[in-house]
Design an enzyme around this catalytic site. Structure first.
Site, PDB file in Angstrom:
ATOM      1  N   GLU A   1      35.871  64.349   7.527  1.00  0.00           N
ATOM      2  CA  GLU A   1      37.088  64.892   7.335  1.00  0.00           C
ATOM      3  C   GLU A   1      36.800  65.040   8.510  1.00  0.00           C
ATOM      4  OE1 GLU A   1      39.485  64.521   5.828  1.00  0.00           O
ATOM      5  OE2 GLU A   1      39.153  63.885   3.714  1.00  0.00           O
TER       6      GLU A   1
ATOM      7  N   ARG B   1      39.362  62.652  11.050  1.00  0.00           N
ATOM      8  CA  ARG B   1      41.010  63.844  12.531  1.00  0.00           C
ATOM      9  C   ARG B   1      41.071  65.044  12.960  1.00  0.00           C
ATOM     10  NH1 ARG B   1      44.301  66.617   6.213  1.00  0.00           N
ATOM     11  NH2 ARG B   1      42.125  65.683   4.756  1.00  0.00           N
TER      12      ARG B   1
ATOM     13  N   GLU C   1      49.285  56.285   2.048  1.00  0.00           N
ATOM     14  CA  GLU C   1      48.929  54.924   1.925  1.00  0.00           C
ATOM     15  C   GLU C   1      49.454  53.779   1.877  1.00  0.00           C
ATOM     16  OE1 GLU C   1      47.494  57.549   0.667  1.00  0.00           O
ATOM     17  OE2 GLU C   1      45.590  57.569   1.793  1.00  0.00           O
TER      18      GLU C   1
ATOM     19  N   ASP D   1      37.803  52.921   0.078  1.00  0.00           N
ATOM     20  CA  ASP D   1      38.962  52.914   0.647  1.00  0.00           C
ATOM     21  C   ASP D   1      38.210  52.338   2.210  1.00  0.00           C
ATOM     22  OD1 ASP D   1      38.407  55.136   0.954  1.00  0.00           O
ATOM     23  OD2 ASP D   1      40.239  56.101   0.331  1.00  0.00           O
TER      24      ASP D   1
HETATM   25  C1  DMJ Z   1      43.668  60.833   5.045  1.00  0.00           C
HETATM   26  O1  DMJ Z   1      42.966  62.136   5.433  1.00  0.00           O
HETATM   27  C2  DMJ Z   1      43.381  59.771   5.345  1.00  0.00           C
HETATM   28  O2  DMJ Z   1      43.986  57.965   5.595  1.00  0.00           O
HETATM   29  C3  DMJ Z   1      42.005  59.176   4.505  1.00  0.00           C
HETATM   30  O3  DMJ Z   1      41.272  58.096   4.262  1.00  0.00           O
HETATM   31  C4  DMJ Z   1      42.242  59.150   3.266  1.00  0.00           C
HETATM   32  N1  DMJ Z   1      42.554  60.729   2.712  1.00  0.00           N
HETATM   33  C5  DMJ Z   1      43.903  61.360   3.449  1.00  0.00           C
HETATM   34  C6  DMJ Z   1      45.316  60.859   3.288  1.00  0.00           C
HETATM   35  O4  DMJ Z   1      45.601  60.730   1.750  1.00  0.00           O
END
Ligand code: DMJ
Length: 450
Positions: free
Chosen positions: A79, A83, A346, A212
């Site tokens: 994270e 971010r 998404e 993912d």
């Molecule tokens: C985001 O922080 C990013 O897209 C991450 O890859 C997956 N989750 C969240 C949003 O849903």
């Protein structure tokens, strides 16, 4: 919408990580190890791209004056990277302002001790003060998570590029080496790997949560290297082939979906998180072998249609956290615990890619439906809030304006309605938090040749 989200964050929660729009206060949480201002850093590039100049200056001032990196607390490596490091790097590349570069590099250094494991596969949690790191308590047998250690590549290559220090690139190239070495069941990548032995710990495969963005970063690593990193492209092509062979299914009602795989047994469920894959597959299709191009474009369009259906079949026209294809159900949540929507990006992310790559106007129409639904059900007096049940027109709010709503959801919606040359897909790749990083049209030094 962006101005409203930012203004309320600034008014009630500046310096906290997120805004709580119902109680009009800030939320700190425990993901960022004492770092603050997640919404500021996540919002910076969106404010800049949208030419909200005053608001961008407010955010920049906070980074200059109040963003403290000398913190001591347990952070999620993933994270913080996607971010904070991603947000700072993107803003540096967009503006050329040194403060964003120096903060990104300083923070990047603090993440390095997480890689001190027998294999070099980082652990998921790191104390940004002491450098101690460990695995998530919930991850089986001290394992590291595919989507976490597999989603560092783009940012770390830029950290090496900007600092001249190859260490960041070396760390992520080593992750790739370990992944290439380990045997893949049916060519699939399970979600849990031991950082001690370098072996899989469990055979759960998912293109949604836990897996993912690993796949996303393979194709984007290749694109970001100006198509020189052929190893990444091959890993992506092989992984997608295995996914298609074992996980992609068609429902009785004709909807294409990507199931999850547990040691060979399929779980006919798609998470909201998995809906980024329409966009990813379309992005890859552009560069697939001539005879496969149309096939992948069709697959991308079908998955995006399925994700749209998960929105269209709800009363709010927003989609649930997970939807299923079993016992007569098609693209709807069957469990109470999966009916919520937390402002995730998404689905609109895939609309944006599909629009840019096909110019089929339905993607803009679908995006506009999301805008209207967000305005109707998620806008509250002091910001935007997630909702607890997409299947009721009077949903309860969760009192949280997630930072990714400003970083991703609103940015992708904006780009969906922009001309294609605003952050052209030829020149930029978006990290998994929608922070744009430039394609290296000249040459990445350390990384690709290793
Ligand atoms: C985001 O922080 C990013 O897209 C991450 O890859 C997956 N989750 C969240 C949003 O849903």
């Amino acid at each position: 919408m962006m101005k409203f989200a930012w203004d309320n964050y600034k008014l009630y929660a500046l310096g906290k990580n997120e805004l709580r729009p119902l109680t009009k206060n800030g939320h700190i949480g425990n993901m960022f190890g004492g770092l603050r201002g997640a919404t500021v850093v996540d919002a910076l590039d969106t404010l800049y791209i949208m030419e909200l100049e005053e608001e961008f200056q407010e955010a920049k001032k906070w980074v200059e004056k109040s963003f403290d990196l000398n913190v001591n607390g347990e952070a999620s490596l993933f994270e913080v990277n996607i971010r904070y490091v991603g947000g700072l790097l993107a803003t540096y590349y967009l503006t050329g302002e040194e403060v964003f570069k120096s903060k990104a590099l300083e923070l990047g250094e603090k993440l390095l001790p997480a890689f001190n494991t027998p294999t070099g596969i980082p652990r998921g949690v790191i104390n940004l003060g002491s450098g101690m790191s460990w695995s998530w308590g919930w991850a089986s047998a001290g394992s590291s998570i595919l989507a976490e250690f597999g989603t560092l590549h783009l940012e770390f290559l830029h950290l090496s590029e900007l600092s001249g220090n190859p260490v960041f690139a070396e760390k992520v190239m080593n992750i790739r080496k370990v992944l290439n070495r380990v045997e893949k069941p049916q060519g699939l990548y399970p979600n849990f790997l031991s950082p001690v032995t370098g072996n899989w710990v469990q055979h759960h495969v998912s293109i949604g949560g836990l897996g993912d963005s690993f796949y996303e970063y393979l194709i984007k690593s290749w694109l970001m290297s100006d198509k020189k990193d052929s190893e990444a492209k091959k890993m992506y092509d092989d992984a997608l082939e295995a996914i298609e062979k074992h996980l992609v299914k068609k429902s009785a009602g004709g909807l294409t979906y990507i199931a999850e795989w547990r040691g060979g047994v399929l779980d006919h469920k798609m998470g909201h998180l998995a809906c980024f894959s329409g966009g990813m597959i379309a992005l890859g299709a552009e560069h697939a072998a001539e005879e496969r191009k149309q096939h992948y474009m069709d697959l991308a369009a079908e998955i995006t249609t399925t994700c749209h259906e998960s929105y269209a079949r709800s009363d709010t026209k927003l989609g649930p956290e997970a939807f299923r294809f079993d016992a007569g159900t098609e693209a709807m949540a069957t469990r109470l615990s999966e009916r919520y929507y937390i402002l995730r990006p998404e689905v609109v992310e895939s609309y944006m890619y599909m629009w840019r790559l096909t110019h089929d106007p339905k993607y803009r129409q679908w995006g506009w439906e999301v805008v209207k639904a967000l305005e109707k059900h998620c806008r509250v007096e002091a910001g935007f809030s997630g909702i607890r049940d997409v299947y009721t027109t009077t949903p309860a709010h969760d009192n949280m304006q997630q930072s990714f709503f400003l970083a991703e959801t609103l940015k992708y919606l904006y780009l969906l309605f922009c001309e294609d040359d605003v952050l052209s897909l030829d020149d930029w790749v978006f990290n998994t938090e929608a922070h744009p990083l430039p394609v290296n049209h000249t040459n990445f030094r350390a990384s690709v040749q290793q």
